[in-house]
Design a protein around this motif. Structure first.
Motif, short mmCIF file in Angstrom:
data_model
loop_
_atom_site.label_atom_id
_atom_site.label_comp_id
_atom_site.label_asym_id
_atom_site.label_seq_id
_atom_site.Cartn_x
_atom_site.Cartn_y
_atom_site.Cartn_z
N GLY A 47 -91.27 54.52 20.15
CA GLY A 47 -91.79 54.53 18.79
C GLY A 47 -93.28 54.32 18.69
N ARG A 48 -93.93 54.11 19.82
CA ARG A 48 -95.38 53.93 19.81
C ARG A 48 -96.04 55.20 20.34
NH1 ARG A 48 -94.99 47.83 21.58
NH2 ARG A 48 -96.38 46.81 20.09
N ALA A 49 -97.17 55.56 19.76
CA ALA A 49 -97.93 56.73 20.21
C ALA A 49 -98.85 56.28 21.35
CB ALA A 49 -98.74 57.32 19.06
N ILE A 50 -98.29 56.22 22.54
CA ILE A 50 -99.00 55.68 23.70
C ILE A 50 -98.92 56.65 24.87
CG2 ILE A 50 -98.95 53.87 25.48
CD1 ILE A 50 -98.10 51.89 23.39
N ASP A 51 -100.05 56.88 25.51
CA ASP A 51 -100.10 57.62 26.77
C ASP A 51 -100.10 56.61 27.91
OD1 ASP A 51 -100.24 60.10 25.49
OD2 ASP A 51 -102.43 60.01 25.36
N LEU A 67 -101.83 49.59 39.07
CA LEU A 67 -102.32 49.37 37.71
C LEU A 67 -101.55 50.31 36.78
CD1 LEU A 67 -106.22 49.51 38.21
CD2 LEU A 67 -104.79 47.47 38.20
N SER A 68 -101.16 49.81 35.64
CA SER A 68 -100.60 50.65 34.58
C SER A 68 -101.62 50.71 33.45
CB SER A 68 -99.27 50.09 34.07
OG SER A 68 -98.28 50.16 35.06
N VAL A 69 -101.91 51.91 32.99
CA VAL A 69 -102.89 52.13 31.93
C VAL A 69 -102.16 52.66 30.70
CG1 VAL A 69 -105.03 53.29 31.27
CG2 VAL A 69 -104.63 52.69 33.69
N PHE A 70 -102.26 51.94 29.61
CA PHE A 70 -101.65 52.33 28.34
C PHE A 70 -102.77 52.62 27.34
CE2 PHE A 70 -98.71 49.37 30.41
CZ PHE A 70 -97.57 50.17 30.51
N SER A 71 -102.80 53.84 26.83
CA SER A 71 -103.86 54.25 25.91
C SER A 71 -103.26 54.75 24.61
CB SER A 71 -104.70 55.37 26.52
OG SER A 71 -105.21 55.02 27.79
N PRO A 72 -103.94 54.51 23.48
CA PRO A 72 -103.49 55.15 22.24
C PRO A 72 -103.45 56.66 22.43
CG PRO A 72 -105.19 53.50 21.79
CD PRO A 72 -105.15 53.69 23.28
N ALA A 73 -102.35 57.29 22.04
CA ALA A 73 -102.22 58.73 22.23
C ALA A 73 -103.34 59.47 21.52
CB ALA A 73 -100.86 59.20 21.71
N ARG A 78 -111.04 61.27 20.47
CA ARG A 78 -111.65 60.06 19.91
C ARG A 78 -113.14 60.27 19.69
NH1 ARG A 78 -109.10 57.39 24.41
NH2 ARG A 78 -107.00 56.73 23.87
N ALA A 79 -113.63 59.75 18.57
CA ALA A 79 -115.05 59.86 18.27
C ALA A 79 -115.86 58.91 19.15
CB ALA A 79 -115.31 59.56 16.79
N THR A 80 -115.27 57.75 19.46
CA THR A 80 -115.97 56.77 20.28
C THR A 80 -115.04 56.26 21.37
OG1 THR A 80 -115.30 54.97 18.81
CG2 THR A 80 -117.42 56.00 18.36
N ALA A 81 -115.65 55.72 22.41
CA ALA A 81 -114.86 55.13 23.50
C ALA A 81 -114.16 53.88 22.99
CB ALA A 81 -115.77 54.81 24.67
N ALA A 82 -112.99 53.60 23.57
CA ALA A 82 -112.15 52.50 23.11
C ALA A 82 -112.49 51.21 23.84
CB ALA A 82 -110.68 52.84 23.32
N PRO A 83 -112.21 50.06 23.21
CA PRO A 83 -112.26 48.81 23.97
C PRO A 83 -111.12 48.79 24.99
CG PRO A 83 -111.34 48.42 21.80
CD PRO A 83 -111.80 49.85 21.82
N CYS A 84 -111.22 47.88 25.93
CA CYS A 84 -110.20 47.75 26.98
C CYS A 84 -109.78 46.29 27.10
CB CYS A 84 -110.74 48.23 28.33
SG CYS A 84 -109.62 47.94 29.72
N VAL A 85 -108.48 46.07 27.20
CA VAL A 85 -107.93 44.75 27.54
C VAL A 85 -107.33 44.86 28.93
CG1 VAL A 85 -106.20 43.01 27.02
CG2 VAL A 85 -107.47 44.10 25.15
N TYR A 86 -107.87 44.08 29.84
CA TYR A 86 -107.39 44.03 31.22
C TYR A 86 -106.48 42.82 31.33
CZ TYR A 86 -107.57 44.05 36.35
OH TYR A 86 -107.25 44.08 37.68
N TRP A 87 -105.18 43.05 31.52
CA TRP A 87 -104.15 42.03 31.36
C TRP A 87 -103.64 41.51 32.70
CZ3 TRP A 87 -102.39 38.84 27.85
CH2 TRP A 87 -101.13 38.26 28.00
N MET A 88 -103.55 40.17 32.82
CA MET A 88 -102.98 39.50 33.98
C MET A 88 -101.78 38.68 33.53
SD MET A 88 -106.75 38.74 35.44
CE MET A 88 -107.41 39.39 33.89
N GLU A 111 -103.38 47.22 17.08
CA GLU A 111 -104.27 46.68 16.06
C GLU A 111 -105.73 47.08 16.25
OE1 GLU A 111 -103.60 44.70 13.41
OE2 GLU A 111 -101.44 44.61 13.71
N CYS A 112 -106.16 47.17 17.51
CA CYS A 112 -107.59 47.37 17.80
C CYS A 112 -107.88 48.70 18.48
CB CYS A 112 -108.11 46.24 18.70
SG CYS A 112 -107.81 44.57 18.07
N GLY A 113 -106.84 49.49 18.74
CA GLY A 113 -107.07 50.75 19.44
C GLY A 113 -107.49 50.56 20.88
#
Length: 319
Positions: A47-51, A67-73, A78-88, A111-113
């Protein structure tokens, strides 16, 4: 004699009554609980638009790090580059995998893209000492070096983690400062495991009886990680509370519960960041036990903690 201690939030107290609790860990018990220390990520993606992208990068000793990378589909680019959360992830340094507690950063994707990258660091006791934190650091370097490819803004990379993962995030932030790369915009430390000495008042309060994470369990996790390392041989990147200098670190969000082992080491870490001229936002949730917001996100105190944290991150990333 029972040591006086802050009580649990009433709603959490009732929820916790149905959870089987332990007083300590052993190699035998660890072997039994490890298979249950993570859940499949696929239901969280429905149900989430995630690549999703899976990547393997080399560790310092040549072993592969997943590493698993989850990005908003992408929807029209995108007009601008997205922020990144690197999770441990959490798990006392001895259990869990890169999908443990992943629902927390996936909220930040919504929430933050943010692009969420989660790292499969090696676990103790099989891989101890600096191996877990260096695995995390090497994965972060890869992310920063491939920011353009991943659609990430290299000026808005956040390191984040819960419990053991919070301690690893703090260690990675120290290493990145000392090695002058990569740039980190913020650190989110959720009930972080910061101090191997296990000598605070809160560590003594939550001992000698079953709990989600007790003083005895903490001793086991640290002994698995450190092996024979003692005293001055313990690196600050592994036990960040040992760091003499907490200046020039990225702004930090630190939260903990009043009813948990890590309460005092976490509040002390925030205090020392302030003393060094840095910025930290500290929340001590009254009646919260260790990991309450991950275990029972539907509880009122947990929902408040998660929303407060997400609001802070959104403000920080938009600054």
């Amino acid at each position: 004699m029972t040591t006086p201690r802050p009580g649990l939030d009433p709603e959490l107290h009732d929820l916790l009554a149905d959870l089987p609790l332990m007083s300590g860990l052993s190699p035998e018990v660890l072997a039994q609980v490890r298979p249950f220390s993570s859940a499949p990520v696929e239901p969280l993606l429905e149900g989430r638009a995630i690549d999703r992208r899976e990547v393997t990068v080399p560790s310092r000793d040549g072993e592969p790090i997943a590493l698993s990378v989850f990005s908003p589909a992408a929807t029209g680019g995108r007009a601008t580059a997205a922020p990144c959360v690197y999770w441990m992830h959490g798990g006392g340094m001895v259990m869990g995998d890169r999908f443990s507690q992943i629902d927390i950063p996936l909220e930040w994707l919504d929430e933050c893209g943010a692009v969420v990258v989660t790292v499969e660091y090696r676990l103790a006791p099989e891989s101890g000492g600096t191996i877990p934190v260096e695995d995390c650091y090497q994965g972060l370097l890869w992310v920063a070096e491939h920011a353009a490819e991943l659609g990430i803004d290299p000026a808005r990379i956040v390191v984040a983690g819960a419990s053991a993962g919070g301690g690893l995030a703090a260690g990675v932030a120290l290493a990145a400062r000392d090695r002058q790369a990569p740039a980190i915009a913020a650190q989110v430390l959720i009930g972080p495991m910061l101090d191997h000495r296990n000598t605070t008042a809160s560590s003594r309060q939550y001992a000698n009886e079953p709990g989600v994470w007790t003083r005895e369990m903490n001793e086991f996790g640290w002994s698995c990680l450190l092996g024979g390392l003692v005293g001055d041989d313990v690196p600050a990147y592994v036990s960040p509370a040992l760091a003499d200098d907490l200046s020039n670190l990225p702004t930090a969000y630190i939260d903990t519960g009043s009813a948990e082992v890590f309460r005092d080491e976490d509040t002390d870490y925030a205090t020392r960041i302030w003393a060094a001229g840095g910025q930290a936002e500290l929340h001590v949730w009254a009646g919260g036990f260790h990991g309450f917001d991950a275990l029972y996100p539907q509880a009122r105190i947990a929902a408040t903690a998660r929303r407060t944290r997400t609001d802070w991150l959104a403000r920080t990333l938009s600054a």
